[in-house]
Design an enzyme around this catalytic site. Structure first.
Site, PDB file in Angstrom:
ATOM      1  CE  LYS A  45      -3.652   2.613   0.592  1.00  0.00           C
ATOM      2  NZ  LYS A  45      -4.604   2.808  -0.520  1.00  0.00           N
ATOM      3  CG  ASN A  69     -10.926   2.918  -3.800  1.00  0.00           C
ATOM      4  OD1 ASN A  69     -10.300   3.683  -3.060  1.00  0.00           O
ATOM      5  ND2 ASN A  69     -10.591   2.696  -5.079  1.00  0.00           N
ATOM      6  CB  SER A  70     -13.690   7.138  -1.199  1.00  0.00           C
ATOM      7  OG  SER A  70     -13.072   8.362  -0.845  1.00  0.00           O
ATOM      8  N   GLY A  72      -8.989   6.656   1.110  1.00  0.00           N
ATOM      9  CA  GLY A  72      -8.351   7.817   1.745  1.00  0.00           C
ATOM     10  C   GLY A  72      -6.955   7.524   2.277  1.00  0.00           C
ATOM     11  CB  CYS A 131      -4.073   9.083  -3.952  1.00  0.00           C
ATOM     12  SG  CYS A 131      -5.487   8.773  -2.861  1.00  0.00           S
ATOM     13  CB  VAL A 193      -4.943   3.624 -15.404  1.00  0.00           C
ATOM     14  CG1 VAL A 193      -4.584   3.983 -16.826  1.00  0.00           C
ATOM     15  CG2 VAL A 193      -6.097   2.593 -15.397  1.00  0.00           C
ATOM     16  CG  ASN A 194      -4.567   5.063  -8.840  1.00  0.00           C
ATOM     17  OD1 ASN A 194      -5.525   4.443  -8.352  1.00  0.00           O
ATOM     18  ND2 ASN A 194      -3.615   5.587  -8.113  1.00  0.00           N
ATOM     19  CB  SER A 195      -9.388   3.777  -9.322  1.00  0.00           C
ATOM     20  OG  SER A 195      -8.977   4.748  -8.403  1.00  0.00           O
ATOM     21  N   GLY A 251      -8.784  -3.500 -14.809  1.00  0.00           N
ATOM     22  CA  GLY A 251      -9.771  -4.384 -15.426  1.00  0.00           C
ATOM     23  C   GLY A 251      -9.297  -5.791 -15.703  1.00  0.00           C
ATOM     24  N   GLY A 272      -6.185  -5.530  -9.215  1.00  0.00           N
ATOM     25  CA  GLY A 272      -6.769  -4.838  -8.074  1.00  0.00           C
ATOM     26  C   GLY A 272      -8.113  -5.422  -7.688  1.00  0.00           C
TER      27      GLY A 272
HETATM   28  O1  RRO Z   1      -6.324   4.952  -0.641  1.00  0.00           O
HETATM   29  C1  RRO Z   1      -7.045   5.277  -1.604  1.00  0.00           C
HETATM   30  O2  RRO Z   1      -8.160   5.824  -1.451  1.00  0.00           O
HETATM   31  C2  RRO Z   1      -6.626   5.056  -2.990  1.00  0.00           C
HETATM   32  C3  RRO Z   1      -5.371   5.380  -3.472  1.00  0.00           C
HETATM   33 BR1  RRO Z   1      -4.003   6.030  -2.385  1.00  0.00          BR
HETATM   34  C4  RRO Z   1      -5.088   5.214  -4.856  1.00  0.00           C
HETATM   35  O3  RRO Z   1      -3.987   5.496  -5.371  1.00  0.00           O
HETATM   36  N1  RRO Z   1      -6.073   4.728  -5.658  1.00  0.00           N
HETATM   37  C5  RRO Z   1      -7.294   4.419  -5.165  1.00  0.00           C
HETATM   38  O4  RRO Z   1      -8.171   3.993  -5.944  1.00  0.00           O
HETATM   39  N2  RRO Z   1      -7.552   4.570  -3.837  1.00  0.00           N
END
Ligand code: RRO
Length: 313
Positions: A45, A69-70, A72, A131, A193-195, A251, A272
């Site tokens: 993480k 997701n959130s 944080g 993020c 990619v990230n989300s 995906g 993920g």
């Molecule tokens: O922790 C999160 O809310 C989070 C992070 Br740091 C990120 O890079 N991507 C994501 O989907 N959630």
């Protein structure tokens, strides 16, 4: 014999599939489970200078087509992950591990990398520039000047192997502009990619959002994002200096998805949402499914098809 082995920065991995940062990597227990699985390696993480509890729950929700997701940025603090990786590295001297980290400004990024350097870490750092879920904090990856400034400062201060995790981009001009910046630096890899940030999933029966933070807005993962992820992987594969490798994330829930990411140019892939839904057994299934596809197509190794996506003449 079919091999799914790969290498990143000349470090060899006996598989090309691993977890995506944020999933199954919060603490020692989860990281050990990924380590013992068929995954090529693990990434932690994203660690911050201080440990964080993250956003209020519910903060993760699974849908039929993916997740929102959130979280944080809940994490144990970078030092926890560095200590753990030191320990597990001694038990597995031939394995290469990834530690993700993220600062809230460039000074913090430099401090984090100083900690990495002082720990004697010999693996690969993934600097998270994307993020989407810290209230009041925009995603760094969408601020091109800041990305340039961060990378300039980081590479003046850090000599180890370092890749970046990027948000998805949606415009050809943005692929061009970001690639031009990335190509200025000795990056080990780019992870796309990230989300997809700030989506909104609702429960129509209850007429209500499904996660609490930010009134329901959150990062989208899973099936929804595969075409965007493939586009980002391929756009960067076309534009980046070949010395900068690509890790494909977004995906992936079948061997076919892994195959497509590699066809678009990924050297490694990360899982993920599907890992969250299925647990670390997902790595064995995906590896087997990829091997079956490779066998049926007569491919023996990733290089036989990596980046070889065909266009319509
Ligand atoms: O922790 C999160 O809310 C989070 C992070 Br740091 C990120 O890079 N991507 C994501 O989907 N959630």
């Amino acid at each position: 014999m079919v091999s799914t082995a790969t290498s990143i920065a000349q470090k060899k991995f006996d598989n090309c599939i691993m977890n995506a940062s944020g999933v199954w990597c919060y603490d020692e227990k989860e990281l050990l489970e990924v380590d013992k699985s068929k995954a090529a390696s693990f990434v932690t993480k994203s660690g911050t200078l201080q440990a964080r509890k993250g956003n209020p729950k519910p903060r993760y929700f699974e849908t039929n087509f993916g997740s929102i997701n959130s979280m944080g940025l809940p994490n144990q603090g970078l030092e926890y992950y560095l200590d753990f990786v030191q320990k597990i590295q001694q038990q597995n001297p031939n394995k290469t591990y990834f530690v993700s980290c993220t600062g809230f400004n460039v000074q913090e990024d430099v401090l984090l990398l100083e900690k990495v350097e002082n720990s004697g870490f010999k693996g690969i750092v993934e600097l998270n520039l994307s993020c989407p879920n810290v209230p009041g904090k925009p995603q760094t990856g969408y601020d091109f000047e800041t990305v340039d400034m961060i990378l300039k400062t980081v590479f003046e201060n850090y000599e180890g192997l370092l890749g970046v995790k990027l948000p998805p981009y949606f415009d050809i001009v943005h692929f061009d502009q970001m690639a031009k910046i990335l190509n200025k630096y000795p990056l080990t890899y780019v992870n796309s990619v990230n989300s997809i940030g700030n989506g909104l999933y609702i429960d129509d029966a209850q007429e209500k959002v499904v996660i609490k933070p930010k009134n329901g807005f959150g990062g989208i993962g899973g099936d929804y994002i595969k075409p965007t992820a493939l586009a980002n992987v391929h756009a960067f594969y076309q534009r980046l200096d070949p010395k900068i490798q690509i890790i494909g994330t977004g995906g992936i829930k079948t061997g076919r998805d892994v195959f497509e990411h590699i066809l678009c140019g990924a050297s490694m892939v990360q899982v993920g949402t599907a890992l969250m839904k299925e647990g670390p057994g997902v790595f064995e299934r995906l590896t087997h499914e990829l091997e079956m596809i490779m066998q049926s197509k007569g491919y023996e190794k990733l290089d036989d098809f990596k980046g070889k996506l065909k266009y319509i003449e």
